[in-house]
Design a protein around this motif. Sequence first.
Motif, PDB file in Angstrom:
ATOM      1  N   UNK A 225       3.437  -9.166 -28.295  1.00  0.00           N
ATOM      2  CA  UNK A 225       2.953  -8.730 -26.979  1.00  0.00           C
ATOM      3  C   UNK A 225       3.752  -9.397 -25.865  1.00  0.00           C
ATOM      4  N   UNK A 226       4.141 -10.643 -26.053  1.00  0.00           N
ATOM      5  CA  UNK A 226       4.965 -11.307 -25.038  1.00  0.00           C
ATOM      6  C   UNK A 226       6.333 -10.647 -24.915  1.00  0.00           C
ATOM      7  N   UNK A 227       6.957 -10.363 -26.042  1.00  0.00           N
ATOM      8  CA  UNK A 227       8.266  -9.705 -26.027  1.00  0.00           C
ATOM      9  C   UNK A 227       8.144  -8.314 -25.412  1.00  0.00           C
ATOM     10  N   UNK A 228       7.104  -7.566 -25.814  1.00  0.00           N
ATOM     11  CA  UNK A 228       6.922  -6.225 -25.261  1.00  0.00           C
ATOM     12  C   UNK A 228       6.733  -6.272 -23.749  1.00  0.00           C
ATOM     13  N   UNK A 229       5.906  -7.191 -23.264  1.00  0.00           N
ATOM     14  CA  UNK A 229       5.641  -7.266 -21.819  1.00  0.00           C
ATOM     15  C   UNK A 229       6.917  -7.561 -21.045  1.00  0.00           C
ATOM     16  N   UNK A 230       7.719  -8.484 -21.533  1.00  0.00           N
ATOM     17  CA  UNK A 230       8.958  -8.844 -20.832  1.00  0.00           C
ATOM     18  C   UNK A 230       9.956  -7.690 -20.898  1.00  0.00           C
ATOM     19  N   UNK A 231      10.178  -7.147 -22.096  1.00  0.00           N
ATOM     20  CA  UNK A 231      11.172  -6.080 -22.260  1.00  0.00           C
ATOM     21  C   UNK A 231      10.778  -4.835 -21.469  1.00  0.00           C
ATOM     22  N   UNK A 232       9.515  -4.442 -21.526  1.00  0.00           N
ATOM     23  CA  UNK A 232       9.104  -3.239 -20.796  1.00  0.00           C
ATOM     24  C   UNK A 232       9.178  -3.445 -19.292  1.00  0.00           C
ATOM     25  N   UNK A 233       8.878  -4.645 -18.828  1.00  0.00           N
ATOM     26  CA  UNK A 233       9.003  -4.922 -17.390  1.00  0.00           C
ATOM     27  C   UNK A 233      10.461  -4.867 -16.947  1.00  0.00           C
ATOM     28  N   UNK A 234      11.341  -5.431 -17.748  1.00  0.00           N
ATOM     29  CA  UNK A 234      12.770  -5.388 -17.408  1.00  0.00           C
ATOM     30  C   UNK A 234      13.272  -3.958 -17.419  1.00  0.00           C
ATOM     31  N   UNK A 235      12.880  -3.173 -18.417  1.00  0.00           N
ATOM     32  CA  UNK A 235      13.298  -1.760 -18.472  1.00  0.00           C
ATOM     33  C   UNK A 235      12.811  -0.996 -17.240  1.00  0.00           C
ATOM     34  N   UNK A 236      11.588  -1.281 -16.820  1.00  0.00           N
ATOM     35  CA  UNK A 236      11.046  -0.603 -15.637  1.00  0.00           C
ATOM     36  C   UNK A 236      11.815  -0.991 -14.389  1.00  0.00           C
ATOM     37  N   UNK A 237      12.215  -2.242 -14.276  1.00  0.00           N
ATOM     38  CA  UNK A 237      13.009  -2.678 -13.134  1.00  0.00           C
ATOM     39  C   UNK A 237      14.377  -2.032 -13.129  1.00  0.00           C
ATOM     40  N   UNK A 238      14.970  -1.877 -14.302  1.00  0.00           N
ATOM     41  CA  UNK A 238      16.298  -1.251 -14.410  1.00  0.00           C
ATOM     42  C   UNK A 238      16.217   0.222 -13.995  1.00  0.00           C
ATOM     43  N   UNK A 239      15.130   0.907 -14.346  1.00  0.00           N
ATOM     44  CA  UNK A 239      14.953   2.301 -13.980  1.00  0.00           C
ATOM     45  C   UNK A 239      14.916   2.483 -12.470  1.00  0.00           C
ATOM     46  N   UNK A 240      14.359   1.500 -11.771  1.00  0.00           N
ATOM     47  CA  UNK A 240      14.278   1.595 -10.313  1.00  0.00           C
ATOM     48  C   UNK A 240      15.612   1.267  -9.748  1.00  0.00           C
TER      49      UNK A 240
ATOM     50  N   UNK B 191       0.825  -1.204   0.000  1.00  0.00           N
ATOM     51  CA  UNK B 191       0.000   0.000   0.000  1.00  0.00           C
ATOM     52  C   UNK B 191       0.867   1.265   0.000  1.00  0.00           C
ATOM     53  N   UNK B 192       1.969   1.250   0.746  1.00  0.00           N
ATOM     54  CA  UNK B 192       2.869   2.403   0.781  1.00  0.00           C
ATOM     55  C   UNK B 192       3.544   2.606  -0.569  1.00  0.00           C
ATOM     56  N   UNK B 193       3.964   1.510  -1.198  1.00  0.00           N
ATOM     57  CA  UNK B 193       4.605   1.611  -2.514  1.00  0.00           C
ATOM     58  C   UNK B 193       3.621   2.125  -3.561  1.00  0.00           C
ATOM     59  N   UNK B 194       2.372   1.708  -3.472  1.00  0.00           N
ATOM     60  CA  UNK B 194       1.355   2.169  -4.431  1.00  0.00           C
ATOM     61  C   UNK B 194       1.159   3.679  -4.340  1.00  0.00           C
ATOM     62  N   UNK B 195       1.190   4.199  -3.122  1.00  0.00           N
ATOM     63  CA  UNK B 195       0.981   5.637  -2.938  1.00  0.00           C
ATOM     64  C   UNK B 195       2.136   6.450  -3.516  1.00  0.00           C
ATOM     65  N   UNK B 196       3.375   5.917  -3.418  1.00  0.00           N
ATOM     66  CA  UNK B 196       4.560   6.628  -3.922  1.00  0.00           C
ATOM     67  C   UNK B 196       4.811   6.372  -5.404  1.00  0.00           C
ATOM     68  N   UNK B 197       4.200   5.344  -5.944  1.00  0.00           N
ATOM     69  CA  UNK B 197       4.491   4.870  -7.294  1.00  0.00           C
ATOM     70  C   UNK B 197       4.091   5.883  -8.369  1.00  0.00           C
ATOM     71  N   UNK B 198       4.980   6.045  -9.365  1.00  0.00           N
ATOM     72  CA  UNK B 198       4.625   6.808 -10.565  1.00  0.00           C
ATOM     73  C   UNK B 198       3.848   5.860 -11.466  1.00  0.00           C
ATOM     74  N   UNK B 199       2.546   6.054 -11.531  1.00  0.00           N
ATOM     75  CA  UNK B 199       1.678   5.105 -12.225  1.00  0.00           C
ATOM     76  C   UNK B 199       1.643   5.304 -13.731  1.00  0.00           C
ATOM     77  N   UNK B 200       2.094   6.450 -14.214  1.00  0.00           N
ATOM     78  CA  UNK B 200       1.992   6.762 -15.645  1.00  0.00           C
ATOM     79  C   UNK B 200       2.632   5.695 -16.550  1.00  0.00           C
ATOM     80  N   UNK B 201       3.881   5.266 -16.302  1.00  0.00           N
ATOM     81  CA  UNK B 201       4.453   4.248 -17.192  1.00  0.00           C
ATOM     82  C   UNK B 201       3.733   2.902 -17.108  1.00  0.00           C
ATOM     83  N   UNK B 202       3.168   2.607 -15.945  1.00  0.00           N
ATOM     84  CA  UNK B 202       2.444   1.348 -15.789  1.00  0.00           C
ATOM     85  C   UNK B 202       1.110   1.389 -16.533  1.00  0.00           C
TER      86      UNK B 202
END
Length: 106
Positions: A91-106, A40-51
């Motif tokens: 769509x499978x490649x996009x989902x995996x690649x975008x998730x990995x990119x988002x993890x790298x950003x954090x 719940x705390x992470x959701x409040x701080x999260x930048x939801x736009x990229x998600x």
Amino acid sequence: MDLAVSIVVLLLSIVFAAISVFQFKEKGVLLNNAYFYASKQEREKMDKKPHYRQSGIVFAFISAIFFCIAAECILKTGWLWWVISALVAAVLVYAVVSSVKEQIKR
């Protein structure tokens, strides 16, 4: 029978397209694993736009997949299965690649 299946699949395509539009507009529930698994705390701080954007793109792909399936059921071309396969792979490649990119950003 094929017409009934086509109608149901076409309706699914429309539903997923509507969900995609809502995700792009950042309206409604965020349908993304990163949001679901966050505390719940992470959701409040999260930048939801990229998600929201990621979810909108994925639901647009899913809508296109179902639309192509409906078209194949009606037209019986045979070659549309190749398009559907390519969309599924994309769509499978996009989902995996975008998730990995988002993890790298954090």
